[in-house]
Design an enzyme around this catalytic site. Structure first.
Site, PDB file in Angstrom:
ATOM      1  N   ARG A 159      21.545  13.435 -56.446  1.00 20.89           N
ATOM      2  CA  ARG A 159      23.016  13.163 -56.633  1.00 20.89           C
ATOM      3  C   ARG A 159      23.679  12.873 -55.389  1.00 20.89           C
ATOM      4  NH1 ARG A 159      22.515  13.238 -61.366  1.00 20.89           N
ATOM      5  NH2 ARG A 159      23.387  14.670 -62.882  1.00 20.89           N
ATOM      6  N   HIS A 194      23.168   4.040 -60.720  1.00 21.68           N
ATOM      7  CA  HIS A 194      22.742   5.383 -61.586  1.00 21.68           C
ATOM      8  C   HIS A 194      22.021   5.227 -62.515  1.00 21.68           C
ATOM      9  CE1 HIS A 194      24.154   9.890 -61.981  1.00 21.68           C
ATOM     10  NE2 HIS A 194      22.882   9.781 -62.757  1.00 21.68           N
TER      11      HIS A 194
HETATM   12  P1  NDP Z   1      14.779  20.984 -61.751  1.00 24.45           P
HETATM   13  O1  NDP Z   1      15.716  22.057 -62.027  1.00 24.45           O
HETATM   14  O2  NDP Z   1      13.612  21.022 -62.409  1.00 24.45           O
HETATM   15  O3  NDP Z   1      14.215  20.967 -60.043  1.00 24.45           O
HETATM   16  C1  NDP Z   1      15.077  21.021 -59.215  1.00 24.45           C
HETATM   17  C2  NDP Z   1      14.201  21.390 -57.649  1.00 24.45           C
HETATM   18  O4  NDP Z   1      15.398  21.277 -56.610  1.00 24.45           O
HETATM   19  C3  NDP Z   1      13.385  22.575 -57.924  1.00 24.45           C
HETATM   20  O5  NDP Z   1      12.372  22.453 -57.196  1.00 24.45           O
HETATM   21  C4  NDP Z   1      14.585  23.607 -56.792  1.00 24.45           C
HETATM   22  O6  NDP Z   1      13.733  24.695 -56.104  1.00 24.45           O
HETATM   23  C5  NDP Z   1      14.970  22.513 -56.030  1.00 24.45           C
HETATM   24  N1  NDP Z   1      16.234  23.058 -55.359  1.00 24.45           N
HETATM   25  C6  NDP Z   1      17.340  23.529 -55.842  1.00 24.45           C
HETATM   26  N2  NDP Z   1      18.215  23.937 -55.148  1.00 24.45           N
HETATM   27  C7  NDP Z   1      17.570  23.978 -53.767  1.00 24.45           C
HETATM   28  C8  NDP Z   1      17.894  24.303 -52.447  1.00 24.45           C
HETATM   29  N3  NDP Z   1      19.204  24.817 -52.256  1.00 24.45           N
HETATM   30  N4  NDP Z   1      16.881  24.162 -51.561  1.00 24.45           N
HETATM   31  C9  NDP Z   1      15.835  23.947 -51.958  1.00 24.45           C
HETATM   32  N5  NDP Z   1      15.511  23.276 -52.939  1.00 24.45           N
HETATM   33  C10 NDP Z   1      16.230  23.635 -54.005  1.00 24.45           C
HETATM   34  O7  NDP Z   1      15.471  19.780 -61.979  1.00 24.45           O
HETATM   35  P2  NDP Z   1      15.042  18.075 -62.257  1.00 24.45           P
HETATM   36  O8  NDP Z   1      13.712  17.645 -61.453  1.00 24.45           O
HETATM   37  O9  NDP Z   1      14.909  18.215 -63.805  1.00 24.45           O
HETATM   38  O10 NDP Z   1      16.197  17.149 -61.873  1.00 24.45           O
HETATM   39  C11 NDP Z   1      16.470  16.943 -60.656  1.00 24.45           C
HETATM   40  C12 NDP Z   1      17.666  16.310 -60.440  1.00 24.45           C
HETATM   41  O11 NDP Z   1      17.589  14.986 -60.423  1.00 24.45           O
HETATM   42  C13 NDP Z   1      18.846  16.817 -61.649  1.00 24.45           C
HETATM   43  O12 NDP Z   1      19.606  17.900 -61.020  1.00 24.45           O
HETATM   44  C14 NDP Z   1      19.776  15.475 -61.274  1.00 24.45           C
HETATM   45  O13 NDP Z   1      20.785  15.671 -60.259  1.00 24.45           O
HETATM   46  C15 NDP Z   1      18.987  14.356 -60.766  1.00 24.45           C
HETATM   47  N6  NDP Z   1      18.599  13.278 -61.723  1.00 24.45           N
HETATM   48  C16 NDP Z   1      19.100  11.926 -61.464  1.00 24.45           C
HETATM   49  C17 NDP Z   1      18.773  10.995 -62.565  1.00 24.45           C
HETATM   50  C18 NDP Z   1      19.142   9.656 -62.018  1.00 24.45           C
HETATM   51  O14 NDP Z   1      19.243   8.931 -63.030  1.00 24.45           O
HETATM   52  N7  NDP Z   1      19.623   9.563 -60.914  1.00 24.45           N
HETATM   53  C19 NDP Z   1      18.185  11.313 -63.825  1.00 24.45           C
HETATM   54  C20 NDP Z   1      18.006  12.547 -63.882  1.00 24.45           C
HETATM   55  C21 NDP Z   1      18.234  13.529 -63.054  1.00 24.45           C
HETATM   56  P3  NDP Z   1      13.116  25.661 -57.054  1.00 24.45           P
HETATM   57  O15 NDP Z   1      11.670  25.168 -57.447  1.00 24.45           O
HETATM   58  O16 NDP Z   1      12.552  26.648 -56.130  1.00 24.45           O
HETATM   59  O17 NDP Z   1      14.005  26.385 -57.907  1.00 24.45           O
HETATM   60  C1  OXD Z   2      20.940  13.266 -65.161  1.00 27.83           C
HETATM   61  C2  OXD Z   2      21.116  12.032 -64.959  1.00 27.83           C
HETATM   62  O1  OXD Z   2      21.227  14.212 -64.534  1.00 27.83           O
HETATM   63  O2  OXD Z   2      21.207  11.061 -65.590  1.00 27.83           O
HETATM   64  O3  OXD Z   2      20.099  13.392 -66.253  1.00 27.83           O
HETATM   65  O4  OXD Z   2      21.720  11.769 -63.714  1.00 27.83           O
END
Ligand code: NDP
Ligand code: OXD
Length: 343
Positions: A258, A306
């Site tokens: 993000r 994006h």
């Molecule tokens: P998940 O919830 O599966 O994974 C999030 C990860 O971030 C986890 O490992 C979590 O830690 C870690 N995390 C969260 N907060 C913190 C913190 N404060 N400090 C350290 N680590 C942290 O999400 P996804 O993998 O499914 O998706 C990740 C992100 O990708 C989405 O939230 C979205 O913003 C982005 N995205 C972007 C897209 C695009 O087209 N650009 C498409 C899809 C998603 P823990 O394992 O310990 O919980």
């Molecule tokens: C998602 C994205 O969060 O597309 O899936 O950014």
């Protein structure tokens, strides 16, 4: 994510009329019966294709624009960026399904009514798309393609010595569903991969660091930094000048998580100084990226609007339908977001 605006109606046969015609299951399409509605709000017209797929599961669809006539019947909402207050009008809402993996837009004040669970989007095509994007971005920089693109334009024939993948470490911020899948793919190509998350993780032999205490050690080793963090109170503005200064000089940065996780002034300064050698950016503090953003023309930046990955209707519908069935059966829902943590 997929983006469009459709509302799906699931008709529950509360009492099957004794006409001699048995309903095929306890759920079937019927406008005149007590109904469960699922509201789908997204920006892509491709949702129309889902209507048929839902119908195959005895679920009937109506458009988001039509919700006003069904507010007290709506039980499920499959949404991308609903406006604050809209979901609260749906007095029988039971579950909110996020169209995207990231639920930051749903955590804003007044968007999801208190006590309503939110299920994140976790689906194979979304994961595969992110793996492709991250692999492509890492390989492009690893193999110095921006340099060879420039050389081609200038008719320069100059051969460099490639660095073996095994000499590079890719640090993945966020070792969740997407980060974990990218870690596996990068490991398969021979890169050293380390991950950083909030809590300790065991993922396929990937070295996992976690929490504030281990961040410096993680950053100091990351020749490539891939950000797949969600946007939360804890991650907003995390990638600032101090953070970037802890990376090896000339590190490559890829952000497909993000935009607001990054402080733009700090990143631009690091790109100007060469502390960051190049960046691939898919997400931004403001989207669409304003025309006067320095990112557009920065020689060390490749940017995309994006599109790193997208929820695909055909594959995502199975998760939504399965979760609705779990809700009806009183079973725990899959992929529930922790609204306290914000992801
Ligand atoms: P998940 O919830 O599966 O994974 C999030 C990860 O971030 C986890 O490992 C979590 O830690 C870690 N995390 C969260 N907060 C913190 C913190 N404060 N400090 C350290 N680590 C942290 O999400 P996804 O993998 O499914 O998706 C990740 C992100 O990708 C989405 O939230 C979205 O913003 C982005 N995205 C972007 C897209 C695009 O087209 N650009 C498409 C899809 C998603 P823990 O394992 O310990 O919980
Ligand atoms: C998602 C994205 O969060 O597309 O899936 O950014």
């Amino acid at each position: 994510m997929y983006r469009g605006t459709v509302v799906y109606q699931i008709a529950r046969v509360e009492s099957v009329p004794k006409t001699g015609f048995a309903a095929p299951s306890c759920f079937r399409l019927a406008e005149d019966m007590t109904s469960e509605l699922i509201v789908l709000k997204s920006d892509f017209d491709r949702f129309i294709a889902l209507e048929e797929e839902f119908a195959r599961h005895d679920i009937r669809a109506i458009n988001w624009q039509d919700r006003q006539n069904h507010l007290d019947q709506i039980r499920y909402a499959l949404v991308w960026h609903p406006e604050p207050g809209e979901l609260a009008k749906m007095t029988n809402l039971k579950v909110v399904f996020s169209v995207g993996a990231g639920i930051d837009a749903l955590t804003a004040e007044g968007v999801v009514p208190a006590g309503i669970p939110v299920a994140r989007m976790v689906e194979p095509s979304l994961t595969a798309g992110m793996v492709e994007y991250v692999l492509y971005s890492v390989l492009r920089l690893h193999r110095e393609m921006p340099l060879y693109d420039r050389n081609q334009r200038n008719h320069v024939w100059e051969q460099g010595l490639p660095v073996p993948a095994s000499d590079r470490t890719v640090g993945i911020l966020g070792l969740g569903v997407l980060g974990g899948a990218c870690a596996d793919a990068l490991t398969g190509l021979g890169f050293n991969v380390i991950g950083w998350s909030r809590r300790p993780k065991t993922h396929g032999g990937i070295e996992s660091l976690y929490g504030d205490d281990q961040l410096a050690a993680f950053l100091g080793r990351s020749d490539f930094l891939v950000c797949l963090l969600p946007l939360t109170d804890a991650t907003r503005g995390l990638i600032d000048a101090d953070f970037l200064a802890q990376l090896p000089h000339g590190a490559f940065f890829i952000n497909a998580g993000r935009g607001p996780v990054v402080n733009d002034q700090a990143l631009l300064a690091a790109l100007d100084s060469g502390q960051i050698g190049a960046a691939c950016l898919d997400v931004f503090n403001q989207e669409p990226l304003p025309d006067d953003s320095r990112y557009w023309d920065h020689p060390s930046v490749t940017l995309t609007p994006h599109i790193a990955s997208t929820t695909i209707p055909d594959t995502s519908i199975h998760q939504v339908v399965a979760n609705i069935q779990r809700y009806r059966n009183g079973e725990p829902l899959l992929h529930l977001a922790d609204l306290e943590q914000g992801y």
